[in-house]
Design a protein around this motif. Structure first.
Motif: not given
Length: 353
Positions: A227-228, A287-288, A311
């Protein structure tokens, strides 16, 4: 065609017979195939009947009417799309896959298979296989390969001797066994006298015990997209483009050149060595996990760019994996859809042991 002729369920790829009304493996409704005994040895007739079987009764995409068992809408008369042209899978709310024919191809030669335990971020398998268009029956081969690999990877839990390194080694061994099974499935889908033997790519990712282990043959890919921070490519293509990039050619130039999608390894009877190259990634943040065919990354290759795309798309769809995979396929089609598209996602969170 005799009643003993073996066909494949459009829902799960399991074997079905021509007279079956439902798949015994997944319960998919099948359209009873009708053919004469004179057609029994005609491969073209068998493929035509198999295609009609895939046109299961459902909702017309043109007007919303009912599609009859003859494959045509009972309201507007439009011929229904093959079930193989577009299909989704959601084994658990945190894992999903969408596979689509795209805009320009006449058939869907991509395939994928996913499985997951109910608990988020616990255990999942994501497999994508992309049929090589220049080979015969690559659509059949890719589906058989993806199904065979997923079954191997889902069959057991890798424990090793209990240490993280031994667990990873056990997963790598399963990935190699899955690639072997996928290749055998492709070979079984190939006629002995075929001048262009069926072939496909292979990528698989296993989520287990707080880590991802990914492996690939060909140019289908896996990415970790936190995500970051920066996204990470978990696979390296077996392709002429990848070789050019390794020599210092800029990625954009290499991936848009005349041999950009010429692969150097694949699965098939004529394939060179097919042991997947693997990489391990600890799930150290939310996250992914993305596993996809080149139908998606054609338009967004760099990990950092894909991270931004995923995202944004996920945020627009409340973080729901299935809605996000479908939207990413729609996005690729909007860019031109020049290839088949398969997108599989797993939503992962850190903090598991």
């Amino acid at each position: 065609m005799s009643a003993a002729t073996v066909l494949r369920c459009p829902g799960c790829g399991d074997e079905t017979s021509a007279g079956d009304r439902f798949c015994e493996a997944c319960g998919e409704q099948l359209v009873t195939a009708l053919a004469t005994d004179a057609d029994a040895t005609d491969p073209a007739a068998e493929r035509a009947v198999a295609s009609e079987q895939e046109r299961a009764a459902g909702v017309c995409r043109s007007c919303g009417g009912v599609v009859g068992e003859d494959g045509y809408c009972q309201t507007c008369g439009t011929k229904a799309a093959l079930a193989r042209d577009h299909f989704d899978a959601e084994p658990a709310p945190w894992v999903a896959m969408t596979c689509d024919r795209g805009v320009r191809h006449r058939r869907n030669e991509d395939a994928g298979a996913v499985s997951a335990d109910p608990e988020p971020s616990s255990r999942a398998v994501l497999v994508v296989c992309d049929g090589v268009s220049s080979s015969t029956d690559s659509d059949v081969a890719s589906l058989a390969a993806a199904t065979a690999a997923q079954q191997v990877l889902s069959a057991g839990r890798a424990r090793g001797i209990g240490t993280p390194d031994s667990q990873t080694a056990a997963i790598v061994a399963r990935l190699e066994a899955a690639a072997d099974a996928a290749r055998e499935a492709v070979v079984a889908s190939t006629a002995a006298d075929s001048p262009d033997p069926a072939s496909c790519t292979f990528v698989a990712a296993v989520v287990e015990d707080g880590r991802i282990v990914a492996g690939s043959v060909g140019d289908s890919r896996a990415y970790w997209l936190p995500d970051r921070g920066e996204g990470v490519a978990l696979t390296v293509d077996d392709s002429m483009a990848a070789e050019l990039i390794a020599r210092g050619v800029p990625r954009e130039e290499a991936e848009s050149g005349p041999q950009a999608h010429a692969i150097t390894r694949w699965l098939g009877v004529d394939a060179p060595e097919h042991t997947p190259r693997t990489r391990t990634q600890d799930i150290d943040s939310d996250g992914w996990l993305l596993v996809c065919s080149d139908g998606l990354w054609n338009y967004c290759s760099e990990a950092r760019d894909l991270a931004g795309l995923v995202r944004r798309t996920a945020a627009e769809h409340d973080g729901r994996p299935l809605a996000t995979t479908a939207a990413l396929v729609d996005w690729a089609n909007a860019q031109g859809g020049r290839d088949n598209i398969t997108v599989a996602l797993a939503r992962l969170t850190s903090g598991r042991t």
